[in-house]
Design a protein around this motif. Structure first.
Motif, PDB file in Angstrom:
ATOM      1  N   GLY A 149      -3.353  -3.139  17.981  1.00  0.00           N
ATOM      2  CA  GLY A 149      -2.037  -2.524  17.913  1.00  0.00           C
ATOM      3  C   GLY A 149      -0.962  -3.315  18.625  1.00  0.00           C
ATOM      4  O   GLY A 149       0.159  -2.851  18.771  1.00  0.00           O
ATOM      5  N   SER A 150      -1.293  -4.557  19.034  1.00  0.00           N
ATOM      6  CA  SER A 150      -0.276  -5.336  19.736  1.00  0.00           C
ATOM      7  C   SER A 150       0.621  -6.098  18.765  1.00  0.00           C
ATOM      8  O   SER A 150       1.552  -6.765  19.175  1.00  0.00           O
ATOM      9  N   GLY A 151       0.330  -6.000  17.458  1.00  0.00           N
ATOM     10  CA  GLY A 151       1.215  -6.619  16.469  1.00  0.00           C
ATOM     11  C   GLY A 151       0.711  -7.945  15.931  1.00  0.00           C
ATOM     12  O   GLY A 151       1.420  -8.619  15.182  1.00  0.00           O
ATOM     13  N   LYS A 152      -0.528  -8.321  16.268  1.00  0.00           N
ATOM     14  CA  LYS A 152      -1.035  -9.637  15.866  1.00  0.00           C
ATOM     15  C   LYS A 152      -1.086  -9.796  14.342  1.00  0.00           C
ATOM     16  O   LYS A 152      -0.611 -10.791  13.795  1.00  0.00           O
ATOM     17  N   SER A 153      -1.661  -8.804  13.681  1.00  0.00           N
ATOM     18  CA  SER A 153      -1.781  -8.904  12.221  1.00  0.00           C
ATOM     19  C   SER A 153      -0.424  -8.869  11.540  1.00  0.00           C
ATOM     20  O   SER A 153      -0.184  -9.595  10.576  1.00  0.00           O
ATOM     21  N   THR A 154       0.459  -8.041  12.061  1.00  0.00           N
ATOM     22  CA  THR A 154       1.805  -7.980  11.491  1.00  0.00           C
ATOM     23  C   THR A 154       2.508  -9.325  11.634  1.00  0.00           C
ATOM     24  O   THR A 154       3.192  -9.782  10.710  1.00  0.00           O
ATOM     25  N   LEU A 155       2.310  -9.973  12.780  1.00  0.00           N
ATOM     26  CA  LEU A 155       2.903 -11.296  12.980  1.00  0.00           C
ATOM     27  C   LEU A 155       2.418 -12.265  11.899  1.00  0.00           C
ATOM     28  O   LEU A 155       3.205 -12.978  11.283  1.00  0.00           O
ATOM     29  N   LEU A 156       1.105 -12.245  11.660  1.00  0.00           N
ATOM     30  CA  LEU A 156       0.528 -13.134  10.660  1.00  0.00           C
ATOM     31  C   LEU A 156       1.128 -12.839   9.280  1.00  0.00           C
ATOM     32  O   LEU A 156       1.468 -13.744   8.520  1.00  0.00           O
ATOM     33  N   ARG A 157       1.276 -11.550   8.986  1.00  0.00           N
ATOM     34  CA  ARG A 157       1.786 -11.146   7.675  1.00  0.00           C
ATOM     35  C   ARG A 157       3.275 -11.429   7.534  1.00  0.00           C
ATOM     36  O   ARG A 157       3.781 -11.538   6.409  1.00  0.00           O
ATOM     37  N   CYS A 158       3.967 -11.555   8.660  1.00  0.00           N
ATOM     38  CA  CYS A 158       5.385 -11.932   8.595  1.00  0.00           C
ATOM     39  C   CYS A 158       5.524 -13.434   8.315  1.00  0.00           C
ATOM     40  O   CYS A 158       6.530 -13.878   7.768  1.00  0.00           O
ATOM     41  N   ILE A 159       4.502 -14.210   8.694  1.00  0.00           N
ATOM     42  CA  ILE A 159       4.599 -15.656   8.506  1.00  0.00           C
ATOM     43  C   ILE A 159       4.683 -15.996   7.021  1.00  0.00           C
ATOM     44  O   ILE A 159       5.521 -16.790   6.600  1.00  0.00           O
ATOM     45  N   ASN A 160       3.821 -15.383   6.180  1.00  0.00           N
ATOM     46  CA  ASN A 160       3.928 -15.679   4.744  1.00  0.00           C
ATOM     47  C   ASN A 160       4.681 -14.583   3.979  1.00  0.00           C
ATOM     48  O   ASN A 160       4.582 -14.486   2.764  1.00  0.00           O
ATOM     49  N   TRP A 161       5.406 -13.769   4.740  1.00  0.00           N
ATOM     50  CA  TRP A 161       6.286 -12.778   4.140  1.00  0.00           C
ATOM     51  C   TRP A 161       5.550 -11.719   3.323  1.00  0.00           C
ATOM     52  O   TRP A 161       6.106 -11.173   2.363  1.00  0.00           O
TER      53      TRP A 161
END
Lengths: 266, 218
Positions: free
Chosen positions: A42-54
């Protein structure tokens, strides 16, 4: 911004409704680096990854691949699906639950995007795909459907599928989290090999042993922020923040376990 | 009774041409309905609200109309709006539109039950729009929904019998002609029932082979 970086994440923020998931995340990844993103659930790691390739569109900030912006073109105009597709082919992604295409055989999974998105010649794509399957140790599974594979085999296909795109950057979203413990090793072996060959990778993981041994740099996230960043030696032996210290303590047993496992594997 | 079936046998040419026409009607409209349903499905799932609502209106509306009434409207009603089709065209249009709604709903349901990640992987690997739908989303849908689509095709075969009311020379129409010509209702209709049954068995066999394809991928 340094053109030598494969990836440049500049001030990315993301909210889901009221929930702030990422706050002003910035970091760069140079060619050949393996950056491990660590942090509690829940610290946002996966969301960060998913923001990289939009896969998720950042609310603020910018992401650059090889110096070229992803998602928005020069004047802040959001890219069309077609433009975005072209940029995405430069980024391979490996998913937590493998996300293989169930209607295609292993070999077809590898060839699908290179043939139909990148439009490369079939003979070349096929040769490369076969070589990649051999590399991840699944040469004999080329005509099998994903449903017939073990989790570890599926994830190795997932990695080979990402490599078949000849990406400049590989993103791993908790690639071993869905695996039975005894299957984790075979996937980590492949990832270590890639790191050694100089593939540029961003790896969201809970495998502390892998991070410690393989990462060129560790990014520690908590509550949507990058709290600490540095070499794995420094991070694991002398974490600077209390949050990192308690996180490492919680996973200390895990590190020992992985040490043993990788000793068996190597 | 045996002689009744003898009379039906003597009219076998008529029955077989009826069976052929029923088969042609069913195959053509099932294929067209599936194609149309396939086009409707992404619209039903669209994030463009008004598109989704219009498609939803068509699908729900169509599924609430009795097929017989719909066939009447297409054949007898549309000419008053200046749209006049012959009975073959009317029959095909009615069967196709009516069942497209069902096919779309079947595929939408199958889509909603699919795991999200493989589709997301498609997006991450650069598929978009039509290519994403055709290459990544649709094939698993068709495999998953195969048996239900087969069921709906059987429904189409049975619905096609209603088209006897617009004088389409299909199987029910043929059986009906034989019984009125020779007054052998039981023999004529029972023979037609068995022919319908045979047609449905062929469809079931087709579904079975789709299911085997799907099972290899499950």
């Amino acid at each position: 911004m340094d053109i030598g970086n494969v990836l440049d994440v500049a001030g990315v923020s993301k909210s889901f409704g009221e929930l702030r998931v990422l706050t002003d995340i910035s970091f760069q990844v140079a060619r050949g680096e393996t950056v491990c993103v660590l942090g509690p659930s829940g610290s946002g790691k996966s969301t960060l990854l998913r923001c990289i390739n939009w896969l998720e569109r950042p609310d603020a900030g910018q992401v650059y691949l090889n110096g070229a912006p992803i998602g928005v073109s020069g004047a802040g105009v959001v890219m069309t699906d077609r433009e975005l597709s072209r940029v995405r082919t430069g980024i391979g992604m490996v998913f937590q639950h493998f996300a293989l295409w169930p209607h295609l055989t292993v070999l077809q999974n590898l060839m699908e995007a290179p043939l139909h998105v990148q439009k490369r010649p079939k003979a070349e794509v096929r040769d490369e795909a076969l070589a990649l399957l051999a590399k991840v140790g699944l040469g004999d599974k080329r005509d099998v459907f994903p449903a017939k594979l073990s989790g570890g085999q599926k994830q190795r296909v997932g990695i080979a599928r990402a490599l078949a795109m000849r990406p400049d950057l590989l993103l791993f979203d908790e690639p071993t989290s869905a695996l039975d413990p005894e299957l984790v090793g075979e996937v980590l072996v492949v990832m270590r090999e890639l790191a050694r060959e100089g593939m540029t990778m961003v790896v969201v993981t809970h495998e502390m042993g892998f991070a410690r041994d393989v990462a060129t740099r560790v990014l520690f996230m908590d509550r949507g922020r990058v709290v600490e960043t540095g070499s794995p030696e420094h991070f694991f032996s002398a974490p600077e923040t209390e949050r990192a210290r308690s996180f490492i303590q919680r996973y200390a047993g895990d590190v020992a376990g992985i040490r043993q496992r990788s000793a068996i594997n190597s | 009774m045996i002689t009744d079936f003898g009379i039906v046998w003597s009219e076998r040419g008529l029955l077989l041409s009826g069976l052929a026409n029923t088969t042609i009607l069913s195959v053509l409209s099932a294929a067209a309905a599936l194609l149309l349903g396939t086009l409707l499905t992404p619209i039903l799932m669209s994030r463009q609200r008004w598109l989704a609502i219009s498609a939803r209106g068509f699908v729900d509306g169509m599924r609430c109309v009795p097929f017989l009434l719909f066939a009447y409207i297409v054949y007898y009603g549309l000419p008053s709006l200046g749209l006049r089709f012959d009975n073959w065209t009317s029959g095909l249009v009615a069967l196709t539109l009516y069942n497209a709604a069902y096919m779309a709903e079947i595929l939408r349901g199958a889509w909603a039950a699919q795991p999200r990640e493989p589709i997301e992987a498609g997006v991450a690997f650069g598929f978009a729009n039509l290519g994403l739908f055709r290459r990544i989303v649709l094939p698993p849908l068709l495999l998953a929904a195969g048996p239900v689509i087969g069921n709906q095709t059987i429904q189409i075969v049975k619905d096609s019998a209603f088209l006897t009311i617009i004088a389409l020379p299909e199987l029910t129409h043929a059986a009906s002609s034989i019984q009125s010509r020779h007054y052998v209702p039981f023999a004529a209709f029972i023979t037609a029932v068995f022919l319908y049954w045979g047609l449905c068995l062929v469809i079931e066999a087709g579904v079975g082979s789709i299911d085997r394809l799907a099972a290899a991928r499950r």
